[in-house]
Every structure is written in structure tokens, then in C-alpha cells.
Design a protein around this motif. Structure first.
Motif, PDB file in Angstrom:
ATOM      1  N   GLN A   1       4.867 -20.221  -0.376  1.00 19.09           N
ATOM      2  CA  GLN A   1       4.641 -19.316   0.658  1.00 19.09           C
ATOM      3  C   GLN A   1       4.794 -18.277   0.117  1.00 19.09           C
ATOM      4  OE1 GLN A   1       8.362 -20.798   3.185  1.00 19.09           O
ATOM      5  NE2 GLN A   1       7.241 -22.908   4.010  1.00 19.09           N
ATOM      6  N   SER A   2       4.986 -17.181   1.269  1.00 14.46           N
ATOM      7  CA  SER A   2       4.902 -15.303   0.242  1.00 14.46           C
ATOM      8  C   SER A   2       5.674 -14.564   1.714  1.00 14.46           C
ATOM      9  CB  SER A   2       3.288 -15.395  -0.085  1.00 14.46           C
ATOM     10  OG  SER A   2       2.876 -15.446  -0.888  1.00 14.46           O
ATOM     11  N   TYR A   3       6.089 -13.889   1.389  1.00 18.01           N
ATOM     12  CA  TYR A   3       7.036 -13.042   2.360  1.00 18.01           C
ATOM     13  C   TYR A   3       7.313 -11.995   1.238  1.00 18.01           C
ATOM     14  CZ  TYR A   3       8.888 -17.755   3.034  1.00 18.01           C
ATOM     15  OH  TYR A   3       9.220 -19.127   3.712  1.00 18.01           O
ATOM     16  N   THR A   4       7.330 -10.913   2.315  1.00 16.07           N
ATOM     17  CA  THR A   4       7.588  -9.066   2.047  1.00 16.07           C
ATOM     18  C   THR A   4       9.116  -9.397   1.942  1.00 16.07           C
ATOM     19  OG1 THR A   4       5.440  -8.761   1.915  1.00 16.07           O
ATOM     20  CG2 THR A   4       7.077  -7.215   1.751  1.00 16.07           C
ATOM     21  N   ILE A   5      10.135  -8.644   0.537  1.00 15.01           N
ATOM     22  CA  ILE A   5      11.229  -8.524   1.195  1.00 15.01           C
ATOM     23  C   ILE A   5      11.620  -6.969   1.366  1.00 15.01           C
ATOM     24  CG2 ILE A   5      13.047  -8.298   0.270  1.00 15.01           C
ATOM     25  CD1 ILE A   5      12.971 -10.782  -1.480  1.00 15.01           C
ATOM     26  N   VAL A   6      12.134  -5.685   1.947  1.00 15.38           N
ATOM     27  CA  VAL A   6      11.939  -4.541   2.463  1.00 15.38           C
ATOM     28  C   VAL A   6      13.015  -3.549   2.080  1.00 15.38           C
ATOM     29  CG1 VAL A   6      11.366  -2.280   3.441  1.00 15.38           C
ATOM     30  CG2 VAL A   6       9.360  -4.352   4.004  1.00 15.38           C
ATOM     31  N   ASP A   7      13.980  -2.805   1.371  1.00 17.57           N
ATOM     32  CA  ASP A   7      14.934  -1.826   1.598  1.00 17.57           C
ATOM     33  C   ASP A   7      14.534  -0.623   2.067  1.00 17.57           C
ATOM     34  OD1 ASP A   7      16.866  -0.896   1.604  1.00 17.57           O
ATOM     35  OD2 ASP A   7      17.154  -1.340  -1.266  1.00 17.57           O
ATOM     36  N   SER A   8      14.577  -1.168   3.514  1.00 14.29           N
ATOM     37  CA  SER A   8      14.226   0.513   4.234  1.00 14.29           C
ATOM     38  C   SER A   8      15.625   1.571   3.931  1.00 14.29           C
ATOM     39  CB  SER A   8      14.517   0.033   5.366  1.00 14.29           C
ATOM     40  OG  SER A   8      16.144  -0.426   6.282  1.00 14.29           O
ATOM     41  N   LYS A   9      16.064   1.238   3.402  1.00 16.18           N
ATOM     42  CA  LYS A   9      17.138   2.410   2.714  1.00 16.18           C
ATOM     43  C   LYS A   9      16.817   3.264   1.285  1.00 16.18           C
ATOM     44  CE  LYS A   9      21.535   0.687   4.098  1.00 16.18           C
ATOM     45  NZ  LYS A   9      22.987   0.043   3.658  1.00 16.18           N
ATOM     46  N   GLN A  10      15.541   2.351   0.458  1.00  8.53           N
ATOM     47  CA  GLN A  10      15.470   3.148  -0.397  1.00  8.53           C
ATOM     48  C   GLN A  10      13.935   3.492  -0.244  1.00  8.53           C
ATOM     49  OE1 GLN A  10      16.922   5.068  -2.146  1.00  8.53           O
ATOM     50  NE2 GLN A  10      19.435   3.739  -1.694  1.00  8.53           N
ATOM     51  N   ASP A  11      13.474   2.401   1.092  1.00  8.87           N
ATOM     52  CA  ASP A  11      12.381   3.077   0.869  1.00  8.87           C
ATOM     53  C   ASP A  11      11.107   1.923  -0.525  1.00  8.87           C
ATOM     54  OD1 ASP A  11       9.189   2.836   1.624  1.00  8.87           O
ATOM     55  OD2 ASP A  11       9.159   4.686   0.899  1.00  8.87           O
ATOM     56  N   TYR A  12      11.884   0.833  -1.063  1.00 10.01           N
ATOM     57  CA  TYR A  12      11.291  -0.353  -1.620  1.00 10.01           C
ATOM     58  C   TYR A  12      11.195  -1.775  -0.909  1.00 10.01           C
ATOM     59  CZ  TYR A  12      14.640   2.078  -5.146  1.00 10.01           C
ATOM     60  OH  TYR A  12      15.372   3.500  -5.996  1.00 10.01           O
ATOM     61  N   GLN A  13       9.881  -1.923  -2.064  1.00  6.71           N
ATOM     62  CA  GLN A  13       9.148  -3.056  -1.547  1.00  6.71           C
ATOM     63  C   GLN A  13       9.094  -4.090  -2.377  1.00  6.71           C
ATOM     64  OE1 GLN A  13       5.861  -2.797   0.281  1.00  6.71           O
ATOM     65  NE2 GLN A  13       6.352  -2.131   2.653  1.00  6.71           N
ATOM     66  N   TYR A  14       9.604  -6.049  -2.174  1.00  5.90           N
ATOM     67  CA  TYR A  14       9.177  -6.932  -3.722  1.00  5.90           C
ATOM     68  C   TYR A  14       8.651  -7.348  -3.030  1.00  5.90           C
ATOM     69  CZ  TYR A  14      14.020  -4.544  -5.289  1.00  5.90           C
ATOM     70  OH  TYR A  14      14.224  -3.349  -5.928  1.00  5.90           O
ATOM     71  N   ALA A  15       7.716  -7.946  -3.338  1.00  6.00           N
ATOM     72  CA  ALA A  15       6.526  -9.132  -3.001  1.00  6.00           C
ATOM     73  C   ALA A  15       7.702 -10.399  -3.650  1.00  6.00           C
ATOM     74  CB  ALA A  15       4.986  -9.095  -3.127  1.00  6.00           C
TER      75      ALA A  15
END
Length: 322
Positions: free
Chosen positions: A226-240
Motif C-alpha cells: 500500500q502507498s500513501y502521501t504524507i503532507v506537512d502543510s506548514k512546511q510544504d514538505y511531502q513524504y512518500a
């Protein structure tokens, strides 16, 4: 310890702190007006290890005997606290400690420190551990680094097994940062606070796992993913986030349900709980790198004469294989 051994206690605590071990020392923690008995008892009950400094002074202290009894009682009742006798000088240890192996500082401080670190490794290592909920065990480990494209990533490996089941479950969790988040982690590492950046990633992963349903149903030995995308909206970071899982061992003919989200919450909380607070110098470096974090970090505990013990949120327990 006896306060007559204060210099030795502070030296030992400082050496442990420099090796990223979170340490509670009364003189660093207590403030005027605090209840001495309550604060010390709370510290003992919330700790994973208790170091007992054995000297002629401590063995003559009624207060030390009280602290020692509380630690041993918890060790016997819950089997979780590591009690380590630290032999500071020649003295006659209590009868109920004589069967334990000492960390011997009498001839060499460095050798004694090495023995302490060995004794507490199982409860202070941030990169590996075991979640033990009988009759099951989940062993886990963390790996940090960069992938072939240069993006920073963390890989969590889990192996669930138990004496009462004829199979095990192998899980690999990969978290890959985008270019902006990878650059920030490189800045942390250059500033000598790479561990803080890793801590922030685990906090984000634990939060995501708590808010997202991440569950698997294993019907056979085949790999599931399974795959997801994690978003840190405060810093505009994304993690796969990618999770791969398979069942090994005997085929019981039954399906196996795995709550990976709950496991990730527990692992992230366990790893971060073993980290010390940043020093004043490290805190300054962190604030220079991330001004938006400054307000919250300025109120965070730091190493020094005093540092507050942080509470831990309860994590939901993972459901076990059927």
C-alpha cells in the motif's frame, strides 16, 4: 544516590546525555516548592532504567534505600525497569542486589560507563526495539539515509512472531522525503542536529498513522503493498510512504489481519521517547534553521540545570494476527 556523591552523579549523567540517553536527575529537575517525594516517585515510575549509585554514603542514607526499594518493586511487578547497581567505591551492597551484575567504576570511569551503556541499551536504543504483548512479539529497527536519487528516507523493518503461532509477518515501511524536505534534513545534519530532523519525521509519521486507517488482510504468502502521501502543510514538505508486507511460515488456512497504523504509532513514540532534549546550543541551531518552529521550540525542554519530563500519549495497541 547520596547527595554527598553529587559530583560523580552529575558526571555520569552528563556522559549519558552526550550519548543521547534521556536522564532524570533530581538537582536538574526539581524547583523550589516541588514535592520531593512525589517528583522522585513519578520519575521512577516513568523511567525505563534506574541507576543505583552504591557508595558508603548512599548505603547509609535512608532516602536512598526508599528510592531503591521503589525501583526494585516496579521491576518485580512489571518486569520492565532495568535496575543497574553502579559501584562507586568499595562497600557492602544490600543482599537483594548482590546477584545483579554491577557497573564497576572503582578502577576506571570509562569502563564503568561502558558497562552502564551495555546494561541500558535495550531501553535507550532509538533505532531498534521490541513491542512485547504476550504471546506475540514485534521486533523493529530503523535505518536512515538517502536513496539512489539523493532523497532522504527512513526504512522501518518489522518482524512479528510468537511461540504460539506457526508463522511470522515481515513488514517494510519506507518513508521518502521530497526534495525540499530532504534539503532541510541535510541542513539539520550539517548543523549537527540531524537527530532532531529525524525526530520530526517520526512525529509526522506517527500522527499520520494515528489519523489514517492503515490495515492489511493477509490471505496467503504473497507480498501485499500500500502507498500513501504524507503532507506537512506548514512546511510544504511531502513524504512518500510505502508499506510492503508478507506472511512467512506455515499456512494455517486462516486470514491474518494486521493493524500497521497502530504499530507505527507505537514505534515512532518509542523511538522518540528515548531521545534526550536538545542542548541550548542545539536549540539555537534548530531555531536558526526553522524560524516557524521557534515559538514551540522555545518552550520545549532543554538540557541544563533543569529540564521538564514530558508526558506520553497513550498509543492504541495493534490488533494481533488471527
Amino acid at each position: 544516590y547520596s547527595h554527598r556523591d553529587k559530583l560523580f552523579a552529575n558526571k555520569l549523567a552528563t556522559n549519558l546525555m552526550t550519548r543521547k540517553v534521556r536522564v532524570w536527575v533530581d538537582t536538574w529537575e526539581l524547583r523550589a516548592g516541588d514535592s520531593l517525594l512525589t517528583r522522585v516517585q513519578d520519575a521512577i515510575e516513568s523511567s525505563s532504567a534506574l541507576l543505583i549509585l552504591l557508595s558508603r554514603h548512599s548505603l547509609a542514607s535512608a532516602w536512598c534505600k526508599k528510592e531503591l526499594n521503589a525501583g526494585l518493586l516496579r521491576e518485580l511487578e512489571e518486569r520492565r525497569v532495568v535496575v543497574v547497581p553502579v559501584l562507586v567505591e568499595d562497600c557492602e551492597p544490600p543482599v537483594f542486589l548482590r546477584e545483579k551484575k554491577y557497573a564497576d567504576f572503582r578502577s576506571s570511569f570509562d569502563e564503568g560507563l561502558h558497562e552502564v551503556l551495555e546494561a541500558i541499551a535495550s531501553v535507550t536504543a532509538e533505532a531498534q526495539g521490541r513491542m512485547d504483548i504476550p504471546p506475540f512479539h514485534t521486533d523493529w529497527s530503523l535505518d536512515w539515509g538517502s536513496d539512489e536519487s539523493g532523497h532522504f528516507r527512513v526504512v522501518i523493518t518489522l518482524l512479528e512472531h510468537g511461540e504460539a503461532i506457526p508463522f511470522s509477518v515481515l513488514t517494510e515501511v519506507s518513508v521518502v522525503a521530497n526534495e525540499k524536505a530532504s534539503y532541510r534534513q541535510q541542513q539539520y545534519q550539517t548543523a549537527g542536529v540531524g537527530w532532531w530532523g529525524r525526530k520530526m519525521i517520526l512525529e509526522l509519521l506517527g500522527l499520520f498513522a494515528g489519523e489514517t486507517t492503515i490495515q492489511f488482510l493477509l490471505r496467503d504468502q504473497h507480498l501485499v503493498e500500500q502507498s500513501y502521501t504524507i503532507v506537512d502543510s506548514k512546511q510544504d514538505y511531502q513524504y512518500a510512504l510505502r508499506i510492503r508486507m508478507r506472511r512467512l511460515g506455515e499456512d494455517t488456512g486462516k486470514n491474518t489481519f494486521m493493524d500497521v497504523g497502530a504499530q507505527l504509532q507505537m514505534i515512532c513514540a518509542s523511538s522518540n521517547s528515548r531521545l534526550r532534549a536538545p542542548t541550548m546550543e542545539e536549540l539555537a541551531a534548530i531555531l536558526r534553521l526553522l524560524p516557524s518552529e521557534a515559538l514551540s521550540l522555545a518552550r520545549a525542554p532543554v538540557k541544563g540545570p533543569r529540564s521538564r519530563r514530558q508526558g506520553r500519549k497513550k498509543q492504541r495497541r495493534p490488533r494481533r494476527p488471527s
